[in-house]
Write a protein that holds these residues in place. Structure first.
Motif, PDB file in Angstrom:
ATOM      1  N   THR A   1      27.541  -0.427 -83.264  1.00 20.35           N
ATOM      2  CA  THR A   1      26.675   0.392 -82.416  1.00 20.35           C
ATOM      3  C   THR A   1      25.638  -0.478 -81.744  1.00 20.35           C
ATOM      4  OG1 THR A   1      25.415   0.867 -84.402  1.00 20.35           O
ATOM      5  CG2 THR A   1      26.949   2.542 -83.667  1.00 20.35           C
TER       6      THR A   1
ATOM      7  N   SER B   1      25.350   3.748 -77.671  1.00 20.20           N
ATOM      8  CA  SER B   1      26.686   3.807 -78.266  1.00 20.20           C
ATOM      9  C   SER B   1      27.375   5.141 -78.051  1.00 20.20           C
ATOM     10  CB  SER B   1      26.611   3.499 -79.753  1.00 20.20           C
ATOM     11  OG  SER B   1      25.849   4.497 -80.389  1.00 20.20           O
ATOM     12  N   SER B   2      26.641   6.206 -78.125  1.00 20.36           N
ATOM     13  CA  SER B   2      27.298   7.494 -77.977  1.00 20.36           C
ATOM     14  C   SER B   2      27.869   7.647 -76.572  1.00 20.36           C
ATOM     15  CB  SER B   2      26.324   8.628 -78.279  1.00 20.36           C
ATOM     16  OG  SER B   2      25.217   8.537 -77.423  1.00 20.36           O
ATOM     17  N   GLU B   3      27.182   7.022 -75.617  1.00 19.99           N
ATOM     18  CA  GLU B   3      27.700   7.068 -74.254  1.00 19.99           C
ATOM     19  C   GLU B   3      29.008   6.290 -74.151  1.00 19.99           C
ATOM     20  OE1 GLU B   3      26.335   5.440 -70.012  1.00 19.99           O
ATOM     21  OE2 GLU B   3      24.677   6.253 -71.240  1.00 19.99           O
TER      22      GLU B   3
ATOM     23  N   ASP C   1      31.034   5.752 -76.581  1.00 25.18           N
ATOM     24  CA  ASP C   1      32.040   6.552 -77.281  1.00 25.18           C
ATOM     25  C   ASP C   1      32.603   7.637 -76.361  1.00 25.18           C
ATOM     26  OD1 ASP C   1      31.898   5.128 -79.569  1.00 25.18           O
ATOM     27  OD2 ASP C   1      31.234   6.790 -80.853  1.00 25.18           O
ATOM     28  N   ARG C   2      31.714   8.238 -75.639  1.00 29.47           N
ATOM     29  CA  ARG C   2      32.164   9.300 -74.726  1.00 29.47           C
ATOM     30  C   ARG C   2      33.097   8.738 -73.655  1.00 29.47           C
ATOM     31  NH1 ARG C   2      27.094  11.523 -75.409  1.00 29.47           N
ATOM     32  NH2 ARG C   2      26.209  10.526 -73.554  1.00 29.47           N
TER      33      ARG C   2
ATOM     34  N   SER D   1      32.108   3.413 -82.356  1.00 32.92           N
ATOM     35  CA  SER D   1      31.853   3.945 -83.686  1.00 32.92           C
ATOM     36  C   SER D   1      33.173   4.050 -84.438  1.00 32.92           C
ATOM     37  CB  SER D   1      31.223   5.329 -83.574  1.00 32.92           C
ATOM     38  OG  SER D   1      32.172   6.236 -83.062  1.00 32.92           O
TER      39      SER D   1
END
Length: 489
Positions: free
Chosen positions: A337, A343-345, A347-348, A397
């Motif tokens: 991450t 990171s979530s972006e 991942d998306r 992730s």
RNA sequence: GGCGGCAUAGCCAAGUGGCUAAGGCAGCGGUCUGCAAAACCGUUAUUCCCCGGUUCAAGUCCGGGUGCCGCCUCCA
């Protein structure tokens, strides 16, 4: 969008509408069991394996029937030459066929009936055809009268008049029309026979498929397949038999795969330019052979060569390298991450790519099973994954990695690819290449050890010489901080 | 002789009349690396065998030509 299939009979892509909602019945002509299977048989098997896998992936309940022809002139000939019974011959080649199919990763069909198990049905069908005036007997042989079936030629797009004009046909005074074909043949001394109303005899070539398809799938079923050399006369004659008897259409969609060629010529028994499946699988991983075939559309010819297989091998290596990268990241258990919280972006973005792959895969396969295009999309995804999962900026992730692996396996499973563990694939590939090139593993590893110590002493020139000499033999080295690994070019 | 298919870069190959002609292999330049390998980025078809036609628009449709292949005999 819906599935469209090219129908040999109409020469057009047609929307696929199954007879019964959610269910598909497929009949594919299998082998005559008199010899080992070659790469041409492999192509047909792989094509229809992928078609059934895809139909199942799309939610259809598929009944897939593939027959064995286990009584035939060639089997009889081989049996008498080897002084064995025909069953012994056919059993041997059916067993070898099954081994080859398993090695190729071809799923076992729902049913694999044999001609000799359906002699009664064949006799009944012949009797019906005689009753309907479509067949006639001469000296214990029964022939189909093609002129009595007005639609004869509709599948292959030929007319009897045209064919008679050209005519390379055997002379047989018993036939009323040279294109009449044998339904039942009086057995000669020493040949296998079954009791029938017309005396002791055996079935003609096309009869078993009419009987077995009807038995397992009904008078009319969804898809009938085979190699394109079966269009005429085999499938044409099946239509004449089945439709002549039932008065109903035999199959809704006729699907035929293109040939495997060698130097632009059809690979075939008679030309002697064939490679057996088992010989090729000693040299290449089965998925390499599958990828090679699927990178062309199933109706196009493919030219078989060592160069072409090696290109496919490079492609498979690309797939498995990426799978291995994912595996290694997962095993490392590191949540890659980004502290900035991006990171979530990422991942998306990754899951978006995976969804995109799935959609494009379906779009390609819905278009007459366009595996070549589908594989192109798979490579696009691989490039994206390599860019986002390797290198310093890489991050993903654990759950995104998990999802990536699952999606690749989901799509791979439809094509019969990516089913091995990356490490296993690579090890097997290397072992094969080592044998092919006559290399000695111990010697290679000794050289690598020498080079390692040279490198520790910063003797770069010596290290490079070793690299060069190994490279000359096709051994490619890869240095990592802890070890040197090697592969074969 | 009859019937049918195909022709897209150095090679393989997708392309369902209309934005910059997918993808793979090979090559070249770069990033990374002691040097490499892998990976990534960039690059490699002003044009789809040739000639005509239809269309505002064609690799894609039509006609003709050339070349290769298949079926008409057992064939996956």
């Amino acid at each position: 969008m819906s599935l469209r299939i090219f129908n040999t009979q109409t020469k057009k892509k047609e929307e696929f509408l199954p007879i019964q909602e959610g269910k598909v019945g497929i009949y594919v002509c299998g082998i005559t069991a008199y010899d080992v299977c070659h790469v041409g048989h492999a192509r047909s098997a792989v094509v229809f394996d992928v078609i059934t896998r895809y139909l199942r992936y799309r939610g259809y309940e598929v009944t897939y029937v593939k027959n064995f022809t286990d009584v035939d002139d060639k089997i009889i000939e081989k049996a008498s030459r080897e002084r064995k019974g025909i069953t012994e011959i056919s059993e041997r080649y059916i067993r070898e066929h099954n081994e080859d199919m398993e090695a190729l990763g071809v799923a076992v069909p729902t049913a694999t009936p044999r001609a000799t198990e359906h002699i009664d049905g064949m006799i009944r069908l012949v009797a019906t055809l005689i009753e309907k005036g479509l067949a006639y007997g001469v000296d214990g042989d029964i022939y189909y009268a093609v002129e009595k079936f007005p639609e004869y030629g509709k599948l292959s797009g030929r007319r009897l008049e045209d064919m008679l004009a050209g005519a390379r046909i055997d002379v047989n005074d018993k036939k009323r029309n040279p294109y009449d074909f044998t339904l039942w043949k009086a057995s000669k001394e020493g040949e296998p026979w079954w009791e029938s109303p017309w005396g002791r005899g055996r079935p003609g070539w096309h009869l078993e498929c009419s009987v077995m398809s009807q038995r397992y799938l009904g008078d009319t079923f969804d898809i009938h397949g085979g190699g394109e050399d079966l269009v005429f006369p085999h499938h044409e004659n099946e239509i004449a038999q089945s439709e002549g008897a039932s008065g109903k259409p035999l199959a809704r969609y006729w699907v035929h795969n293109g040939f495997v060629r060698v130097n632009s010529e059809k690979m075939s028994k008679s030309l002697g330019n064939f490679f057996t499946i088992r010989d090729i699988l000693e040299q290449y991983h089965p998925e390499v052979l599958r990828l090679f075939m699927m990178q062309s559309h199933y109706r196009s010819p493919v030219d078989f060569s060592d160069v072409a297989l090696n290109e496919a091998r490079q492609g498979m290596d690309r797939f498995y390298s990426t799978l291995k990268t994912i595996r290694d990241l997962r095993a490392a258990g590191v949540e890659r991450t980004d502290p900035s919280g991006e990171s979530s972006e990422k991942d998306r973005e990754l899951t978006g790519q995976l969804q995109n792959l799935r959609e494009r895969f379906i779009e390609a396969m819905d278009d007459d099973f366009n595996t070549a295009r589908a594989i192109g999309y798979l490579f696009d995804t691989i490039r994206f994954l390599n860019a986002s999962l390797t290198g310093k900026k890489a991050e993903a992730s654990a759950s995104a990695l998990d999802q990536t692996e699952k999606t690749l396996h989901e799509i791979g499973a439809v094509l019969g690819l990516l089913l091995a563990e990356p490490d296993d694939y690579m090890r097997l590939d290397r072992d094969r290449e080592v044998v092919k090139r006559g290399l000695a593993v111990a010697e290679i590893e000794a050289s690598i050890a020498d080079r390692w110590s040279a490198r520790e002493k910063k003797e770069w020139q010596k290290a490079d010489e070793i690299r060069k000499s190994l490279a000359a033999r096709g051994v490619i080295l890869k240095d990592t901080p802890t070890a040197t690994t090697w592969t074969i070019a």
